[in-house]
Design a protein around this motif. Structure first.
Motif, PDB file in Angstrom:
ATOM      1  N   TRP A   5       0.829  -1.206   0.000  1.00 17.48           N
ATOM      2  CA  TRP A   5       0.000   0.000   0.000  1.00 17.48           C
ATOM      3  C   TRP A   5       0.856   1.246   0.000  1.00 17.48           C
ATOM      4  CZ3 TRP A   5      -0.356   3.935   3.654  1.00 17.48           C
ATOM      5  CH2 TRP A   5      -1.447   4.789   3.526  1.00 17.48           C
ATOM      6  N   GLU A  49       4.435   4.299   2.633  1.00 15.63           N
ATOM      7  CA  GLU A  49       4.354   2.994   1.963  1.00 15.63           C
ATOM      8  C   GLU A  49       4.409   1.900   3.011  1.00 15.63           C
ATOM      9  OE1 GLU A  49       6.849   4.301  -2.009  1.00 15.63           O
ATOM     10  OE2 GLU A  49       7.757   2.927  -0.596  1.00 15.63           O
ATOM     11  N   LEU A  65      -6.418  -5.816   3.302  1.00 12.10           N
ATOM     12  CA  LEU A  65      -6.578  -4.482   2.742  1.00 12.10           C
ATOM     13  C   LEU A  65      -7.881  -4.388   1.945  1.00 12.10           C
ATOM     14  CD1 LEU A  65      -5.590  -1.632   2.143  1.00 12.10           C
ATOM     15  CD2 LEU A  65      -4.180  -2.596   0.293  1.00 12.10           C
ATOM     16  N   ARG A  69     -11.173  -1.919   2.839  1.00 11.23           N
ATOM     17  CA  ARG A  69     -11.727  -0.978   1.861  1.00 11.23           C
ATOM     18  C   ARG A  69     -13.184  -1.280   1.548  1.00 11.23           C
ATOM     19  NH1 ARG A  69      -6.512  -0.565  -2.150  1.00 11.23           N
ATOM     20  NH2 ARG A  69      -5.581   1.243  -1.154  1.00 11.23           N
TER      21      ARG A  69
END
Length: 75
Positions: A5, A49, A65, A69
């Motif tokens: 990410w 990051e 992740l 989301r």
């Protein structure tokens, strides 16, 4: 080591770090300290990051992740 990410959503970053910690997935953060330069540095140069240390756990981390989301737990 693989990058999972990058971005400026600090809420998502915090939740992602917590979930990875809880599941024992090791990671490394890069550019996190550069956030203090916001407004003076290019946005692409200061985005934090998150890198997954163990390649064998990358898919699991990517799923975490995606779940974060899709649940709309971020702004």
């Amino acid at each position: 080591m693989r990058k999972l990410w990058t971005g400026n959503d600090l809420v998502l970053m915090s939740m992602l770090r917590s979930e990875l910690d809880a599941r024992g997935i090791t990671f490394s953060m890069r550019n996190e300290a550069l956030l203090i330069g916001m407004g003076e540095l290019q946005p692409t140069d200061i985005c934090p990051e998150l890198w997954i240390t163990e390649d064998s756990r990358f898919s699991e981390a990517a799923e975490i992740l995606r779940d974060l989301r899709s649940e709309g737990r971020t702004g």
